[in-house]
Design an enzyme around this catalytic site. Structure first.
Site, short mmCIF file in Angstrom:
data_model
loop_
_atom_site.label_atom_id
_atom_site.label_comp_id
_atom_site.label_asym_id
_atom_site.label_seq_id
_atom_site.Cartn_x
_atom_site.Cartn_y
_atom_site.Cartn_z
N LYS A 1 -60.41 41.03 8.29
CA LYS A 1 -61.19 40.04 7.53
C LYS A 1 -60.34 39.43 6.44
O LYS A 1 -59.29 39.96 6.06
CB LYS A 1 -62.42 40.71 6.89
N ASP B 1 -66.04 47.42 2.34
CA ASP B 1 -65.92 46.45 3.42
C ASP B 1 -66.60 46.89 4.71
O ASP B 1 -66.80 46.07 5.61
CB ASP B 1 -64.44 46.19 3.74
#
Length: 286
Positions: free
Chosen positions: A12, A138
């Site tokens: 990401k 995350d």
């Protein structure tokens, strides 16, 4: 499950990352916009083990086979569900370590999703995200793996609209590693006026925090403290902007830096120059 199952685990970037507060339990609250990327990626090759529990192997040095995000995810799921299948996992790393790309978090989410898919009594998405947040900020995002806003300690996930269609995202991964734990410690130690410096990339302000605005000021709370210790990362960001990027920002706690280009040819030129300097570079057409 007699045959090997290969789980693909991506990464990401944070198009906006505000560390809003530090809680009494040591966790940090965030407000961040996440974008999943397919490259670089890891692979988790899962086979049946000899006894209940999980065994993880990895050819990369520095990864503790007994205590890593994959084993922590397995243990958290087993504790919550009572489901302890015998698993062997070979972790094949492609996501750089210490790059702020969430590779370890993506690995944890991959094994959580896999366990959820084979469990006789699945926990459900809400419970799975609560477990994920205990592993890392995350991890809940990677459970969903769609563009989203994350708040709280990362467990509050809101999918968002994505208006950057047609842009090219260039991701640069230099030969630098930044420890997330160090970055949070440095951030906590910094004075408020020193660390709340905006990572100015485009013009305007974020009017709607549940969407990616083309006119947003992209921001990363970690940039000032990380750039102070690694000025080469600031130089990398500035180089991307000089190549015509509409925006450039460090991802997560670093050390990767990404840029958004309106013109594909500008991205190609930057890609070739960075490759010539020995930097790992990835292109994504959004």
């Amino acid at each position: 499950m007699n045959d090997a199952v290969t789980l693909r685990s991506g990464c990401k970037v944070n198009l906006d990352l505000h560390i809003t507060s530090r809680r009494d339990d040591g966790y940090h609250e965030i407000d961040s916009l996440f974008l999943p990327l397919e490259e670089p990626h890891d692979e988790l090759v899962v086979t049946v083990g000899d006894a209940p529990g999980i065994t993880v192997t990895c050819a990369i040095q520095g990864i503790d086979p007994t205590r890593n995000t994959v084993t922590r995810a397995y243990d958290a799921y087993a504790e919550a569900s009572g489901f302890r299948p015998p698993l062997r996992v070979e972790l094949r790393k492609g996501v750089p370590h210490g790059a702020g790309l969430g590779g370890g978090s993506a690995n944890a989410a991959a094994i959580l999703n896999h366990l959820e898919s084979i469990a006789p009594h699945p926990l459900g998405r809400e419970t799975l995200c609560r477990l994920a947040a205990r592993i890392g900020a995350d991890v809940p995002f990677f459970i969903h793996a769609v563009p989203c806003r994350a708040s709280g300690i990362g467990e509050i996930i809101t999918p968002v609209a994505w208006p950057y269609k047609g842009f090219t995202l260039l991701l640069a991964c230099p030969q630098v590693q930044v420890s997330t734990a160090w970055a949070y410690g440095a951030l906590d130690a910094a004075e408020e006026k020193q660390l709340r410096v905006r990572g100015c990339l485009t013009t305007g302000g974020v009017a709607d925090r549940n969407s990616f605005s083309r006119e947003s000021w992209l921001h990363n709370s970690f940039e000032p403290v990380v750039f102070a210790s690694h000025p080469e990362l600031r130089s990398l960001k500035e180089a991307l902007l000089r190549h015509g990027a509409a925006a450039a920002l460090m991802s997560g706690s670093g050390a990767s830096v990404f840029a958004l280009f309106r013109r594909r040819e500008d991205a190609e030129a930057a890609f070739e120059q960075l490759k010539g300097h020995g930097i790992r570079v990835y292109q994504h057409l959004l």
